[in-house]
Design a protein around this motif. Sequence first.
Motif, PDB file in Angstrom:
ATOM      1  N   ASP A   1      59.386  15.647  22.834  1.00  0.00           N
ATOM      2  CA  ASP A   1      58.541  16.748  23.299  1.00  0.00           C
ATOM      3  C   ASP A   1      59.034  17.358  24.608  1.00  0.00           C
TER       4      ASP A   1
ATOM      5  N   MET B   1      63.488  16.027  18.472  1.00  0.00           N
ATOM      6  CA  MET B   1      62.056  16.276  18.415  1.00  0.00           C
ATOM      7  C   MET B   1      61.304  15.672  19.585  1.00  0.00           C
TER       8      MET B   1
ATOM      9  N   TRP C   1      54.485  20.322  22.251  1.00  0.00           N
ATOM     10  CA  TRP C   1      55.212  21.526  22.628  1.00  0.00           C
ATOM     11  C   TRP C   1      55.989  22.124  21.463  1.00  0.00           C
ATOM     12  N   CYS C   2      56.434  21.306  20.532  1.00  0.00           N
ATOM     13  CA  CYS C   2      57.146  21.868  19.378  1.00  0.00           C
ATOM     14  C   CYS C   2      56.208  22.742  18.551  1.00  0.00           C
TER      15      CYS C   2
ATOM     16  N   TYR D   1      55.662  25.980  20.538  1.00  0.00           N
ATOM     17  CA  TYR D   1      56.831  26.854  20.416  1.00  0.00           C
ATOM     18  C   TYR D   1      56.798  27.591  19.071  1.00  0.00           C
ATOM     19  N   THR D   2      56.497  26.858  18.012  1.00  0.00           N
ATOM     20  CA  THR D   2      56.436  27.473  16.681  1.00  0.00           C
ATOM     21  C   THR D   2      55.367  28.557  16.637  1.00  0.00           C
TER      22      THR D   2
ATOM     23  N   GLY E   1      65.166  27.661  19.361  1.00  0.00           N
ATOM     24  CA  GLY E   1      64.348  26.855  18.469  1.00  0.00           C
ATOM     25  C   GLY E   1      64.949  26.660  17.090  1.00  0.00           C
TER      26      GLY E   1
ATOM     27  N   TRP F   1      61.298  20.329  23.873  1.00  0.00           N
ATOM     28  CA  TRP F   1      60.588  21.529  23.414  1.00  0.00           C
ATOM     29  C   TRP F   1      59.767  22.170  24.533  1.00  0.00           C
ATOM     30  N   LYS F   2      59.279  21.365  25.456  1.00  0.00           N
ATOM     31  CA  LYS F   2      58.590  21.928  26.618  1.00  0.00           C
ATOM     32  C   LYS F   2      59.560  22.769  27.441  1.00  0.00           C
TER      33      LYS F   2
ATOM     34  N   CYS G   1      60.457  25.980  25.477  1.00  0.00           N
ATOM     35  CA  CYS G   1      59.323  26.899  25.369  1.00  0.00           C
ATOM     36  C   CYS G   1      59.097  27.641  26.686  1.00  0.00           C
TER      37      CYS G   1
END
Length: 318
Positions: free
Chosen positions: A81, A79, A104-105, A108-109, A61, A84-85, A88
Amino acid sequence: MRKRLQNATSSAGEMQPEKRIRRSKTICSCNSPRPPFLSAHSTFSWFEEDIWTEIAKFLDGKSLVMLAATSRWFQRVIMEDGIWKFVCLRDLQVPPPERVAFRWCKLYTSAFDGSHSYMFRQKEKHIDWMRIGAFSFDSSVAVLAERMSLPGKIRKGESIEKLLRSQGCCVLDNVKSGIWIADLQLVRCPVCDLNTCDGTMQTLDARHIELFLCEGYRNGSWDYQLVGSHDIKKRADGAAGSIFDIKHLGDSSTSAVFDYKSWIGRANDWQPKAMIAFHAVAVNTNLQENEGLHVKYHAMREGADGEVVSIRISQQLL
């Protein structure tokens, strides 16, 4: 032949050194190797979205955020999604849920920024914590227990829920399905309602991955409610807590949690130990001489009659 030999020798009869012609070297430009998938008339571009999308799947990340900050083009690509999915689910090591309510971002955060539930409330009571991992709920029923033994045989006409309750387990309905994150918290005992204890309390703290992003949690309108408690009025070898998806009690991966002797450590090992499976999580801390434990189960719902989004199992010495 004699004439050529005479011309090649000096008057003293010594051989004269032969003159060598130096060849001049030309400097050639260095050409970058052409990727094999490009033809001789093709041009290579560093800004290929498909290539960078695949590269991004190998980054963590922090690296993704740093790459996205380099330019607007990278920000738009990184960015996405879908990236990030993938990251994650990869880092949490869980299967994808049917649906999520946030990007999803952001999920994740929320999962990896170091946040835990006592950062939002009761900060003064918190001592330490450790991340255990992530697991999933497929069904809407959770089994909470302070011991890690398989339930006995179900009698004719008896439900599994009734059997579990008869063995001291707490069965929760209307649990929110999806990804759950589990932490082990160490807090001061004054968070409980026993005035006789001034020590510490161990808490298995599990939450739905979306919890910290929900407004009801952030503004304090959702709170934990006591759903069960009991005392173990004899010496306890360890302070243990476990959460299971009732649908997967018989899974092979869940059996590793029930095989607690393989992971709780030696009797003189006082460090907390944890085990996580696809649909279960458990913790244990071996105890020295004691007079028993007070065990409590708490649950947080999305409003009065909403789904369960957080579960706590806490133990303190009597």
